[in-house]
Scaffold this motif. Structure first.
Motif, PDB file in Angstrom:
ATOM      1  N   TRP A 112     -25.367 -64.064 -59.651  1.00  0.00           N
ATOM      2  CA  TRP A 112     -25.742 -65.472 -59.700  1.00  0.00           C
ATOM      3  C   TRP A 112     -24.532 -66.386 -59.811  1.00  0.00           C
ATOM      4  CZ3 TRP A 112     -24.090 -68.488 -63.660  1.00  0.00           C
ATOM      5  CH2 TRP A 112     -23.780 -67.871 -64.885  1.00  0.00           C
ATOM      6  N   ALA A 113     -23.408 -65.869 -60.324  1.00  0.00           N
ATOM      7  CA  ALA A 113     -22.245 -66.709 -60.589  1.00  0.00           C
ATOM      8  C   ALA A 113     -21.367 -66.933 -59.363  1.00  0.00           C
ATOM      9  CB  ALA A 113     -21.411 -66.109 -61.722  1.00  0.00           C
ATOM     10  N   GLU A 114     -21.691 -66.339 -58.245  1.00  0.00           N
ATOM     11  CA  GLU A 114     -20.883 -66.529 -57.036  1.00  0.00           C
ATOM     12  C   GLU A 114     -21.046 -67.962 -56.520  1.00  0.00           C
ATOM     13  OE1 GLU A 114     -20.458 -64.791 -52.463  1.00  0.00           O
ATOM     14  OE2 GLU A 114     -21.812 -63.837 -53.906  1.00  0.00           O
ATOM     15  N   GLY A 115     -19.942 -68.688 -56.426  1.00  0.00           N
ATOM     16  CA  GLY A 115     -19.975 -70.041 -55.881  1.00  0.00           C
ATOM     17  C   GLY A 115     -20.858 -70.993 -56.663  1.00  0.00           C
ATOM     18  N   PHE A 116     -20.946 -70.852 -57.976  1.00  0.00           N
ATOM     19  CA  PHE A 116     -21.861 -71.631 -58.809  1.00  0.00           C
ATOM     20  C   PHE A 116     -21.319 -73.042 -59.030  1.00  0.00           C
ATOM     21  CE2 PHE A 116     -24.577 -72.252 -62.638  1.00  0.00           C
ATOM     22  CZ  PHE A 116     -25.762 -71.726 -62.134  1.00  0.00           C
ATOM     23  N   LEU A 117     -22.248 -73.984 -59.291  1.00  0.00           N
ATOM     24  CA  LEU A 117     -21.894 -75.399 -59.477  1.00  0.00           C
ATOM     25  C   LEU A 117     -22.102 -75.794 -60.939  1.00  0.00           C
ATOM     26  CD1 LEU A 117     -23.623 -76.845 -56.293  1.00  0.00           C
ATOM     27  CD2 LEU A 117     -21.210 -76.279 -56.582  1.00  0.00           C
ATOM     28  N   GLN A 153     -25.817 -76.795 -61.077  1.00  0.00           N
ATOM     29  CA  GLN A 153     -26.698 -75.675 -61.417  1.00  0.00           C
ATOM     30  C   GLN A 153     -26.575 -75.238 -62.874  1.00  0.00           C
ATOM     31  OE1 GLN A 153     -24.845 -73.483 -58.106  1.00  0.00           O
ATOM     32  NE2 GLN A 153     -26.917 -73.041 -57.383  1.00  0.00           N
ATOM     33  N   GLY A 154     -25.588 -75.754 -63.587  1.00  0.00           N
ATOM     34  CA  GLY A 154     -25.416 -75.373 -64.979  1.00  0.00           C
ATOM     35  C   GLY A 154     -24.452 -76.322 -65.665  1.00  0.00           C
ATOM     36  N   ILE A 155     -24.430 -76.286 -66.999  1.00  0.00           N
ATOM     37  CA  ILE A 155     -23.522 -77.132 -67.761  1.00  0.00           C
ATOM     38  C   ILE A 155     -22.576 -76.263 -68.577  1.00  0.00           C
ATOM     39  CG2 ILE A 155     -25.178 -79.025 -67.888  1.00  0.00           C
ATOM     40  CD1 ILE A 155     -25.610 -78.306 -70.852  1.00  0.00           C
ATOM     41  N   TYR A 156     -21.345 -76.721 -68.666  1.00  0.00           N
ATOM     42  CA  TYR A 156     -20.347 -76.117 -69.540  1.00  0.00           C
ATOM     43  C   TYR A 156     -20.068 -77.113 -70.652  1.00  0.00           C
ATOM     44  CZ  TYR A 156     -15.407 -75.764 -71.011  1.00  0.00           C
ATOM     45  OH  TYR A 156     -14.242 -75.774 -71.728  1.00  0.00           O
ATOM     46  N   GLY A 196     -12.298 -73.238 -53.525  1.00  0.00           N
ATOM     47  CA  GLY A 196     -12.635 -72.645 -54.806  1.00  0.00           C
ATOM     48  C   GLY A 196     -13.882 -71.791 -54.750  1.00  0.00           C
ATOM     49  N   GLY A 197     -14.084 -71.023 -55.816  1.00  0.00           N
ATOM     50  CA  GLY A 197     -15.308 -70.238 -55.941  1.00  0.00           C
ATOM     51  C   GLY A 197     -16.374 -71.076 -56.613  1.00  0.00           C
ATOM     52  N   ASN A 198     -16.458 -71.003 -57.954  1.00  0.00           N
ATOM     53  CA  ASN A 198     -17.277 -71.954 -58.698  1.00  0.00           C
ATOM     54  C   ASN A 198     -16.625 -73.329 -58.598  1.00  0.00           C
ATOM     55  OD1 ASN A 198     -19.018 -70.380 -61.397  1.00  0.00           O
ATOM     56  ND2 ASN A 198     -18.269 -69.365 -59.571  1.00  0.00           N
ATOM     57  N   LEU A 199     -17.440 -74.377 -58.662  1.00  0.00           N
ATOM     58  CA  LEU A 199     -16.910 -75.742 -58.653  1.00  0.00           C
ATOM     59  C   LEU A 199     -17.437 -76.459 -59.889  1.00  0.00           C
ATOM     60  CD1 LEU A 199     -15.388 -78.071 -57.237  1.00  0.00           C
ATOM     61  CD2 LEU A 199     -17.545 -78.667 -56.135  1.00  0.00           C
ATOM     62  N   SER A 200     -16.523 -77.076 -60.634  1.00  0.00           N
ATOM     63  CA  SER A 200     -16.893 -77.805 -61.837  1.00  0.00           C
ATOM     64  C   SER A 200     -16.645 -79.297 -61.649  1.00  0.00           C
ATOM     65  CB  SER A 200     -16.075 -77.299 -63.036  1.00  0.00           C
ATOM     66  OG  SER A 200     -16.322 -78.089 -64.182  1.00  0.00           O
TER      67      SER A 200
END
Length: 583
Positions: free
Chosen positions: A133-138, A187-190, A458-462
């Motif tokens: 699920w973490a591949e290319g996550f936003l 798709q998620g929060i840090y 990039g992979g994941n984007l923040s």
């Protein structure tokens, strides 16, 4: 035996060889034109027949990145057992076949002479694969004290952030904005640290088992996590396990009891007498550099360093993180300054988190080339600072021309295997660096270019909170202003809607296959049944790229005129795959 002088390279080490789970990822680089590349592989002790010939499978390698006269090839092969031997069979442009093995490039060799590359015995726990699920996550990064106070941050425009003051953001405030975040497209929060601390940044933890009451209680946190999960979103927590805060009770026990404290060896104390005698006010930056009575983070006396080599410290801290993960369903962790944390701790952390959540995603804050940590398999990815610095120096501050940027991206690409890049954490702003818009001098076209490059490469984007409405801010703490809820910047917010949709629906499934620098930088990506062409120009220059009639524009810079055939700044096109498989 003849050694052939061809420019073809592979090493049985990271980043040329990487094991994840029961899959071995292999890469080679060549300056020679090849018709094909394949790998023959199998267990080194699996033989057949009276002559004990090795049982080898064959997999064709696929072209990866092509740039500057070099071509990378990659392949992922299954490991039937815990060991692997392999060598490469390459067909040159003239039709000749050569081998690549530990001996180098040679003509085809008999088994008695061949020295294959090897993968040491693989213990499953040492080579975990990242969660799919973490591949290319936003992601969307939130500095909790400044995001939302539940009253739309009224008066926030007059609030001047310092290292000491609090604005009043809460967990309930974050929960109330989940619909906004979902509509934005993340798709998620840090979350920056949320545990009890004395400061607004909360990197000086006083208690790891309590939430900071200024943010809310455990019920508020549970509602936040459950609301995120119900919305199909995920949550990442910030783990500060290199150091704690001055008022942490275990540190205070050491100050009070000295060597008699059972926690004395939980920290790195040099002079127990001075530690007990000196108040915090006398432990200046200069004193901590020249004659420190104990180890701390960045010479900041109020953040004493844990002894993360101590097994008791590992059990204590990791068990607390494990409890949060299990009890609240935490999806991901970001570890603060892990380059100062022992490798033993990092291995234990990842293993234990996986034991209570098999799909947990763990990243580290590494500011340099992170090959050592990624090779040790203590992280699924890291904050991609080498990519950030390359983008910053080209697109934001303009200290690098396009040619230098292309050179740095080639080095960046080569530093990590293809299987790692999708899980790296790309960003243009965060709580430790000036906001991207400020580095761009307020130029929104440069700002958009920076984020487009981060999304493409990039992979994941923040997205750092407020970037989507063009918030600016200089060095810490100016980059931590209150979120602006009453005056949205619709143009930039619309750009982020488009960019995040492009990343989620298109770019996430693509891989970089070519980079060519001519009148502009041309980046090509291959997807399933389609390709992506990104054109990036030198600042202020326009080019007329050769496009196919079927190419469709996905995104371009504000000053672009792709409809008339010219590109200035950047443009991203989708192109369909032809019947022969080309784009």
């Amino acid at each position: 035996m003849q050694i052939l002088r061809y420019e073809i390279e592979h090493h049985a080490a990271y980043p040329w060889q990487l094991v994840q789970g029961r899959i071995c990822h292999l890469r080679l680089r060549t300056g020679e034109a090849l018709q094909s590349a394949a790998v023959l592989y199998g267990d080194p002790f699996w033989f057949s027949g009276a002559e004990k010939q090795p049982v080898l499978a064959r997999s064709e390698m696929q072209p990866a990145l092509r740039c500057s006269g070099e071509q990378y090839y990659s392949v992922s092969v299954p490991m039937r057992t815990h060991k692997l031997r392999y060598h490469f069979v390459l067909t040159l442009e003239d039709g000749d076949t050569v081998y690549l093995s530990e001996l180098g490039v040679t003509p085809p060799l008999p088994e008695s002479v061949l020295r294959p590359f090897n993968v040491p015995y693989v213990y499953a726990g040492d080579h975990p694969a990242p969660p799919e699920w973490a591949e290319g996550f936003l992601w969307y990064q939130i500095f909790p004290d400044r995001f939302c106070d539940g009253k739309e941050n009224q008066g926030g425009e007059d609030f001047i952030p310092t290292r000491e003051n609090f604005f009043g953001g809460t967990l309930r405030g974050i929960t109330g904005k989940i619909l906004y975040l979902r509509e934005l497209g993340v798709q998620g929060i840090y979350l920056n640290p949320i545990f009890r601390s004395d400061s607004n940044h909360r990197y000086d933890t006083v208690s790891y088992t309590e939430l900071d009451p200024r943010l809310g209680g455990k019920t508020d946190f549970r509602i936040l996590v459950e609301t995120l999960h119900q919305a199909g979103m995920r949550i990442m927590l910030d783990g500060v396990f290199n150091h704690c805060g001055w008022r942490h009770p275990l540190w205070q026990d050491v100050r009070l009891r000295g060597k008699a404290s059972r926690y004395y060896n939980w920290f790195c104390v040099y002079d127990a007498g001075e530690l007990s005698r000196l108040p915090l006010e006398q432990l200046s930056d200069r004193r901590m550099k020249e004659a420190p009575p104990y180890e701390c983070f960045a010479f900041a006396a109020n953040m004493p360093k844990w002894n993360t080599e101590n097994p008791e410290v590992i059990r204590y801290l990791v068990s607390i993180a494990e409890q949060w993960t299990r009890e609240y369903g935490i999806d991901a962790w970001r570890l603060d300054v892990p380059d100062e944390v022992s490798l033993r701790f990092l291995h234990a952390f990842r293993t234990r988190m996986r034991s209570c959540n098999a799909a947990v995603y763990v990243i580290g804050e590494i500011w340099q080339d992170a090959a050592w940590w990624l090779e040790q398999a203590v992280f699924d990815g890291v904050m991609d600072y080498p990519l950030y610095h390359a983008i910053r120096d080209f697109a934001m501050t303009h200290t690098d021309p396009l040619e230098t940027f292309a050179h740095r991206i080639r080095r960046w690409y080569a530093a990590a295997p293809e299987a790692v890049h999708p899980y790296q954490w790309a960003f243009c702003s965060n709580h430790d660096v000036p906001r991207a818009l400020s580095l761009c001098g307020g130029n929104k076209s440069d700002f958009q270019l920076a984020y487009v490059l981060a999304a493409l490469l990039g992979g994941n984007l923040s997205v750092y909170y407020g970037d989507e409405i063009a918030m600016d801010g200089g060095q810490d703490p100016d980059n931590r202003r209150p979120m602006r809820w009453t005056d949205p910047e619709e143009e930039i917010r619309g750009f982020f809607h488009s960019l995040l949709r492009l990343k989620r629906d298109v770019l996430r499934h693509c891989r970089l296959t070519a980079m060519e620098l001519t009148d502009a930088l041309y980046l090509r990506f291959d997807g399933s049944g389609y390709g992506i062409l990104a054109v990036v120009t030198e600042r202020g220059q326009a080019v007329t790229p050769q496009l196919d009639a079927s190419d469709s524009l996905l995104l371009e810079a504000p000053e672009g005129h792709a409809a008339e055939g010219t590109v200035q700044g950047f443009a991203v096109f989708r192109r369909e795959v032809t019947h022969d498989g080309n784009t």
